[in-house]
Scaffold this active site. Structure first.
Site, PDB file in Angstrom:
ATOM      1  N   GLU A   1       0.806  -1.210   0.000  1.00 15.73           N
ATOM      2  CA  GLU A   1       0.000   0.000   0.000  1.00 15.73           C
ATOM      3  C   GLU A   1       0.849   1.273   0.000  1.00 15.73           C
ATOM      4  O   GLU A   1       0.528   2.232  -0.694  1.00 15.73           O
ATOM      5  CB  GLU A   1      -0.922  -0.009   1.221  1.00 15.73           C
ATOM      6  CG  GLU A   1      -2.044   0.987   1.111  1.00 15.73           C
ATOM      7  CD  GLU A   1      -3.016   0.862   2.281  1.00 15.73           C
ATOM      8  OE1 GLU A   1      -3.040  -0.203   2.925  1.00 15.73           O
ATOM      9  OE2 GLU A   1      -3.738   1.836   2.538  1.00 15.73           O
ATOM     10  N   ASP A   2       1.922   1.274   0.742  1.00 17.95           N
ATOM     11  CA  ASP A   2       2.638   2.533   0.974  1.00 17.95           C
ATOM     12  C   ASP A   2       4.004   2.653   0.311  1.00 17.95           C
ATOM     13  O   ASP A   2       4.692   3.647   0.495  1.00 17.95           O
ATOM     14  CB  ASP A   2       2.820   2.750   2.488  1.00 17.95           C
ATOM     15  CG  ASP A   2       1.481   2.948   3.189  1.00 17.95           C
ATOM     16  OD1 ASP A   2       0.502   3.271   2.488  1.00 17.95           O
ATOM     17  OD2 ASP A   2       1.428   2.761   4.412  1.00 17.95           O
TER      18      ASP A   2
END
Ligand code: MN
Length: 480
Positions: free
Chosen positions: A75-76
């Site tokens: 996600e990051d």
């Protein structure tokens, strides 16, 4: 906890496994998040290692711990699932993807349709409960570091935690976690009440300790000639559970019969009943308080004998009697239960690690007819005792379950209650005896000069609304 400590704690309950993958996931995640910081200013990886630390504390298996370390990588950071699959294999990657997907679903209490999304999310992930367990660890750390966010996000996240994640932890039998999540949410949702209640509970501490000491002494004396192994522990109650009780009974703290909680832990089921006999001989039991969750365990596998007695000085003492195994299960949930069970019955320690507790867990979940039922039972637990209802401005009011828009109106302001002529819930007109649900947005319609009606008394739920209505009617001579 540094990497070495994490691996050592893991090996303490999985001595025959190779922890190399944990080592690798640690290094990999640390590098991937190297240039990121949390709202606190700390390195982002601090969050990942904290999540893994909880997972080790709950004695999760190796892929789950790796997934905890890697849970925000896709996600990051620019890392893709392809890369992750090459480095860590299918199982860990699937767990991380499951978590990434969860994060795109944001429970928004203002939108009814979101409850449906939540159901879908559970449905999609129920095949692997480990995803939910990592999510719970993630949420715990986020709640612990919530003070770095702005007020509005704090409230939103705390509300979500209290309405969805804490009941989920409860369902999974993770009582310690449930208490932690409840109290952290409580602190942000109702800071004044939290602080005040904390002070009052602390002030009673000395007295509780004296009662406990006397209780212990008397039980020890009665047990002197037996050889029943036992340890007696005071049970810390979450502040929120006390607050909950105040709301439920609509009484201030001072009038709450908040009993001292005591746990007696022994070795066998037979000794649980023996201890119960001894306790009931020494202290007068309060009628109707005995429950046998050993013969009839709760759905989340919780087992214990519960009873309440008049303690040494006439105060109430709530007692739970259980074996060490039941105790472990109740603290850490189902994972601990299976691990212990397997350890107890198999002479082959390797077998314990080969067998997958998860499989058992899924079977247990499937016993519930459908995820729908699972979600319903979550919601029932919540709504049995308390509902959270929003004003159109987003302010949250906690009301006892069964409350109506009129209860809500009087909770907002007496004048609004008095002049109420109708109500909208989630933008739809409802009757005044509508039963509010958690997450409802309630708008009260008022008309100047309108006054309370006698029949309101037949359906309002809270003491506050009732007394305000009654007072008005009495002043006007409508009721005696
Ligand atoms: Mn996270």
């Amino acid at each position: 906890m540094d990497k070495k400590e994490l691996i050592e704690s893991f090996l303490a309950y999985s001595p025959h496994l190779d922890p190399a993958m944990i080592d690798k996931a640690w290094e990999y995640s640390q590098k991937a998040h190297a240039n990121q910081a949390r709202a606190s200013g700390e390195h982002y990886f601090v969050h990942c290692s904290a999540v893994a630390e909880s997972l080790v504390e709950w004695k999760m298996d190796l892929p789950t711990i790796c997934a905890g370390l890697l849970h925000d990588v896709i996600e990051d950071t620019p890392i893709t699932d392809e890369t992750l699959r090459m480095e860590f294999g299918e199982e860990i990657t699937k767990l991380v993807l499951g978590l990434t997907k969860l994060d795109t679903l944001q429970f928004d209490s203002r939108d009814e349709a979101q409850a449906e999304n939540w159901r879908k999310m559970l449905l999609a992930t129920a095949q692997d409960i480990r995803v939910i367990v990592v999510k719970l660890a993630d949420r715990l750390h986020n709640m612990k570091t919530l003070n770095f966010l702005n007020r509005e996000r704090q409230r939103r996240i705390a509300h979500e935690t209290m309405s969805l994640y804490a009941p989920l932890a409860h369902r999974l039998g993770m009582f310690q976690l449930k208490g932690q999540l409840d109290d952290l949410s409580f602190m942000y949702l109702f800071p004044k009440e939290y602080e005040e209640l904390g002070r009052k509970v602390n002030a009673q501490q000395a007295q509780r300790e004296t009662t406990l000491a006397k209780f212990k002494e008397q039980v020890e004396k009665a047990l002197a000639n037996t050889n029943i192994p036992h340890r007696i522990l005071a049970r810390a109650k979450s502040l929120y559970s006390i607050y909950h009780k105040m709301l439920r009974q609509e009484k201030p703290f001072e009038q709450i019969q908040d009993a001292l909680g005591v746990r007696i832990i022994t070795d066998t089921v037979a000794n649980c009943y023996a201890l119960l006999g001894i306790v009931h001989t020494q202290f007068r039991p309060v009628a109707g308080t005995f429950t046998d969750y050993i013969s009839i365990p709760k759905m989340n596998l919780y087992r214990s004998l519960h009873t309440t007695v008049m303690g040494p000085g006439g105060e109430l003492v709530e007692i739970q009697i259980r074996t060490e195994e039941m105790h472990r299960t109740s603290e850490y949930g189902i994972a601990a239960h299976w691990r212990y069970k397997l350890g107890e019955h198999s002479k082959d320690a390797h077998l314990e690690e080969k067998l997958n507790w998860l499989r058992q867990w899924i079977e247990w979940l499937q016993d519930l007819k459908s995820p729908r039922e699972f979600l319903d039972s979550l919601k029932t637990d919540l709504e049995l005792t308390q509902v959270f209802v929003f004003t159109p401005a987003g302010e949250v009011k906690a009301l006892p379950s069964g409350s109506t828009p009129l209860d809500f109106a009087f909770a907002v302001h007496t004048e609004i209650g008095h002049s109420c002529v109708g109500a909208q819930v989630n933008n739809k007109m409802v009757k005044l005896d509508y039963k509010l649900k958690s997450g409802d947005i309630c708008k009260i319609l008022t008309r100047k000069g309108s006054t309370p009606k006698k029949d309101w008394l037949t359906f309002v739920r809270t003491a506050r609304a009732r007394s305000k209505i009654r007072r008005y009617l009495r002043e006007k001579g409508i009721v005696a």
